[in-house]
Scaffold this motif. Structure first.
Motif, PDB file in Angstrom:
ATOM      1  N   GLY A 131       0.802  -1.461  -0.107  1.00  0.00           N
ATOM      2  CA  GLY A 131      -0.047   0.143   0.058  1.00  0.00           C
ATOM      3  C   GLY A 131       0.928   1.183  -0.047  1.00  0.00           C
ATOM      4  N   ILE A 132       1.777   1.142   0.832  1.00  0.00           N
ATOM      5  CA  ILE A 132       2.833   2.345   0.891  1.00  0.00           C
ATOM      6  C   ILE A 132       3.639   2.543  -0.694  1.00  0.00           C
ATOM      7  N   TRP A 133       3.791   1.437  -1.162  1.00  0.00           N
ATOM      8  CA  TRP A 133       4.310   1.664  -2.572  1.00  0.00           C
ATOM      9  C   TRP A 133       3.285   2.533  -3.551  1.00  0.00           C
ATOM     10  N   LEU A 134       2.262   1.858  -3.546  1.00  0.00           N
ATOM     11  CA  LEU A 134       1.102   2.394  -4.359  1.00  0.00           C
ATOM     12  C   LEU A 134       0.640   4.043  -3.922  1.00  0.00           C
ATOM     13  N   ILE A 135       0.682   4.267  -2.655  1.00  0.00           N
ATOM     14  CA  ILE A 135       0.283   5.629  -2.271  1.00  0.00           C
ATOM     15  C   ILE A 135       1.464   6.575  -2.626  1.00  0.00           C
ATOM     16  N   ALA A 136       2.749   5.985  -2.804  1.00  0.00           N
ATOM     17  CA  ALA A 136       3.942   6.508  -3.209  1.00  0.00           C
ATOM     18  C   ALA A 136       3.675   7.242  -4.682  1.00  0.00           C
ATOM     19  N   GLY A 137       2.957   6.387  -5.159  1.00  0.00           N
ATOM     20  CA  GLY A 137       2.787   6.568  -6.682  1.00  0.00           C
ATOM     21  C   GLY A 137       3.111   5.306  -7.560  1.00  0.00           C
ATOM     22  N   GLY A 138       3.456   4.270  -6.917  1.00  0.00           N
ATOM     23  CA  GLY A 138       3.686   3.120  -7.619  1.00  0.00           C
ATOM     24  C   GLY A 138       4.522   3.063  -8.883  1.00  0.00           C
ATOM     25  N   PRO A 139       4.051   2.539  -9.860  1.00  0.00           N
ATOM     26  CA  PRO A 139       4.907   2.806 -11.338  1.00  0.00           C
ATOM     27  C   PRO A 139       5.195   4.189 -11.679  1.00  0.00           C
ATOM     28  N   ALA A 140       4.116   5.079 -11.203  1.00  0.00           N
ATOM     29  CA  ALA A 140       4.580   6.234 -11.721  1.00  0.00           C
ATOM     30  C   ALA A 140       5.794   7.032 -11.025  1.00  0.00           C
ATOM     31  N   LEU A 141       6.282   6.464  -9.623  1.00  0.00           N
ATOM     32  CA  LEU A 141       7.028   6.913  -9.044  1.00  0.00           C
ATOM     33  C   LEU A 141       8.413   6.591  -9.584  1.00  0.00           C
ATOM     34  N   TRP A 142       8.354   5.196 -10.201  1.00  0.00           N
ATOM     35  CA  TRP A 142       9.587   4.740 -10.778  1.00  0.00           C
ATOM     36  C   TRP A 142       9.631   5.404 -12.043  1.00  0.00           C
ATOM     37  N   GLN A 143       8.593   5.718 -12.750  1.00  0.00           N
ATOM     38  CA  GLN A 143       8.716   6.661 -14.038  1.00  0.00           C
ATOM     39  C   GLN A 143       9.367   7.975 -13.638  1.00  0.00           C
ATOM     40  N   ARG A 144       8.802   8.611 -12.712  1.00  0.00           N
ATOM     41  CA  ARG A 144       9.574   9.924 -12.238  1.00  0.00           C
ATOM     42  C   ARG A 144      10.950   9.934 -11.924  1.00  0.00           C
ATOM     43  N   ALA A 145      11.522   8.748 -11.277  1.00  0.00           N
ATOM     44  CA  ALA A 145      12.823   8.602 -11.033  1.00  0.00           C
ATOM     45  C   ALA A 145      13.769   8.143 -12.150  1.00  0.00           C
ATOM     46  N   HIS A 146      13.314   7.593 -13.207  1.00  0.00           N
ATOM     47  CA  HIS A 146      13.960   6.971 -14.429  1.00  0.00           C
ATOM     48  C   HIS A 146      13.825   7.495 -15.781  1.00  0.00           C
ATOM     49  N   GLY A 147      12.480   7.883 -15.877  1.00  0.00           N
ATOM     50  CA  GLY A 147      11.871   8.102 -17.313  1.00  0.00           C
ATOM     51  C   GLY A 147      11.732   9.493 -17.683  1.00  0.00           C
ATOM     52  N   VAL A 148      11.696  10.261 -16.681  1.00  0.00           N
ATOM     53  CA  VAL A 148      11.291  11.713 -16.639  1.00  0.00           C
ATOM     54  C   VAL A 148      12.599  12.584 -17.504  1.00  0.00           C
ATOM     55  N   ARG A 149      12.103  13.148 -18.545  1.00  0.00           N
ATOM     56  CA  ARG A 149      13.384  13.748 -19.151  1.00  0.00           C
ATOM     57  C   ARG A 149      13.981  15.239 -18.445  1.00  0.00           C
ATOM     58  N   ASP A 150      13.229  15.721 -17.688  1.00  0.00           N
ATOM     59  CA  ASP A 150      13.628  16.724 -16.945  1.00  0.00           C
ATOM     60  C   ASP A 150      14.617  16.427 -15.903  1.00  0.00           C
ATOM     61  N   PRO A 151      15.838  16.630 -16.153  1.00  0.00           N
ATOM     62  CA  PRO A 151      17.014  16.170 -15.180  1.00  0.00           C
ATOM     63  C   PRO A 151      16.720  16.814 -13.838  1.00  0.00           C
ATOM     64  N   VAL A 152      16.363  17.910 -13.668  1.00  0.00           N
ATOM     65  CA  VAL A 152      16.086  18.571 -12.321  1.00  0.00           C
ATOM     66  C   VAL A 152      14.980  17.708 -11.598  1.00  0.00           C
ATOM     67  N   GLN A 153      13.619  17.404 -12.234  1.00  0.00           N
ATOM     68  CA  GLN A 153      12.850  16.657 -11.543  1.00  0.00           C
ATOM     69  C   GLN A 153      13.078  15.295 -11.307  1.00  0.00           C
ATOM     70  N   ARG A 154      14.056  14.703 -12.049  1.00  0.00           N
ATOM     71  CA  ARG A 154      14.435  13.372 -12.021  1.00  0.00           C
ATOM     72  C   ARG A 154      15.449  13.379 -10.971  1.00  0.00           C
ATOM     73  N   ALA A 155      16.338  14.298 -10.716  1.00  0.00           N
ATOM     74  CA  ALA A 155      17.398  14.464  -9.724  1.00  0.00           C
ATOM     75  C   ALA A 155      16.603  14.246  -8.342  1.00  0.00           C
ATOM     76  N   ARG A 156      15.406  15.370  -8.344  1.00  0.00           N
ATOM     77  CA  ARG A 156      14.707  15.406  -7.031  1.00  0.00           C
ATOM     78  C   ARG A 156      14.165  14.304  -6.555  1.00  0.00           C
ATOM     79  N   VAL A 157      13.381  13.517  -7.397  1.00  0.00           N
ATOM     80  CA  VAL A 157      12.956  12.486  -7.103  1.00  0.00           C
ATOM     81  C   VAL A 157      13.828  11.339  -6.534  1.00  0.00           C
ATOM     82  N   ARG A 158      14.723  11.331  -7.059  1.00  0.00           N
ATOM     83  CA  ARG A 158      15.903  10.331  -6.622  1.00  0.00           C
ATOM     84  C   ARG A 158      16.658  10.829  -5.356  1.00  0.00           C
ATOM     85  N   ALA A 159      16.828  11.901  -5.208  1.00  0.00           N
ATOM     86  CA  ALA A 159      17.054  12.315  -3.729  1.00  0.00           C
ATOM     87  C   ALA A 159      15.981  12.115  -2.972  1.00  0.00           C
TER      88      ALA A 159
END
Length: 296
Positions: A131-159
């Motif tokens: 449930g925590i994984w889904l509430i955090a965004g689930g697959p969308a969170l992984w996409q934000r960390a690895h698939g987002v083209r904006d390097p600033v946003q990607r770095a923010r999520v990875r941080a």
């Protein structure tokens, strides 16, 4: 886990989520941690001193060692958590922290306190973490960390993922220390929290004295949020520790992560953070997990 213990955990979860959202909105720095600790010591002094007067004279090295260790690891936890909030979104940092924490806490409780997990316990833990994984965004969170083209946003999520994971390790650390203190050594939950705050103030004072202007500026900007934290944070944690005295730590640690659900929902509404749809999907799974823990 009894329904009384579960009720204490759920009330604590709501209170915990409230002060985390307040800390995020305030943009709390390391000065915020000192402000909160000082206010806690002042506000809760009548109860803390009254209990300490009778108990502390009988303490030995073990009791003091647990209280000081708890204070130090909580200090590191608060600073790491607030650093994560400054570097990323609450709805990234908080879910990762509260997902990592119960996993490690439950494993530690099984090893340190010899708690044998039942099938319901394992199912409940899996449901809450899922449930925590889904509430955090689930697959969308992984996409934000690895698939987002904006390097600033990607770095923010990875941080946020990194700081959240480190926070989870610290959560497991203080959960096991404090759980051992109240379950095995039988220290009052109120004293564990109160004297832990007292113990960490000396570690923070030198930094504030060196940066008096910065501390004064932080006080003017953040005193309301610090006061809110000082009022409700000890209450939330003491309720959890009383629940630990009533139920296995490996049950309480995951169940208290319902606070993550409250924080994610509040954070999405008040802080304008995204991925609200996944939170609703994870809510049912988390509720099922908590029900399984209660049944176990």
């Amino acid at each position: 886990m009894s329904w009384l213990a579960l009720s204490l955990v759920l009330v604590a979860a709501l209170l915990h989520a409230a002060w985390n959202v307040a800390a995020k909105k305030a943009g709390g720095s390391h000065h915020f941690v000192l402000m909160g600790a000082v206010l806690i010591v002042l506000l809760w002094a009548p109860l803390g001193v009254w209990l300490a007067w009778a108990a502390v004279p009988r303490w030995g090295a073990l009791e003091w060692g647990l209280v000081v260790a708890s204070g130090i690891i909580h200090l590191v936890y608060f600073n790491v958590l607030l650093k994560g909030y400054r570097e990323s979104d609450l709805t990234v940092v908080y879910p990762v922290a509260r997902g990592t924490g119960p996993l490690l806490s439950s494993v530690g409780a099984m090893l340190l306190l010899a708690e044998a997990p039942s099938l319901w316990t394992l199912l409940g833990l899996a449901g809450i973490v899922g449930g925590i994984w889904l509430i955090a965004g689930g697959p969308a969170l992984w996409q934000r960390a690895h698939g987002v083209r904006d390097p600033v946003q990607r770095a923010r999520v990875r941080a946020g993922l990194g700081w959240g994971a480190l926070t989870g390790v610290l959560i497991a650390g203080y959960t096991l220390i404090d759980g051992y203190a109240v379950k095995v050594v039988l220290i009052s939950p109120i004293l564990v929290d109160y004297l832990g705050n007292v113990a960490r103030i000396p570690f923070m004072l030198p930094s504030a004295l060196k940066d008096r202007a910065g501390f004064a500026a932080a006080w003017r900007a953040q005193w309301r949020a610090a006061l809110l934290m000082a009022v409700i944070s000890p209450l939330a944690y003491v309720l959890v520790l009383y629940a630990v005295q009533m139920a296995p730590l490996s049950h309480v640690a995951p169940a208290r992560e319902v606070s993550m659900l409250f924080a994610a929902l509040i954070g999405g509404r008040l802080l304008g953070e995204a991925d609200r749809g996944w939170r609703l999907a994870g809510a049912a799974l988390m509720a099922a997990g908590v029900t399984a823990l209660a049944a176990g």
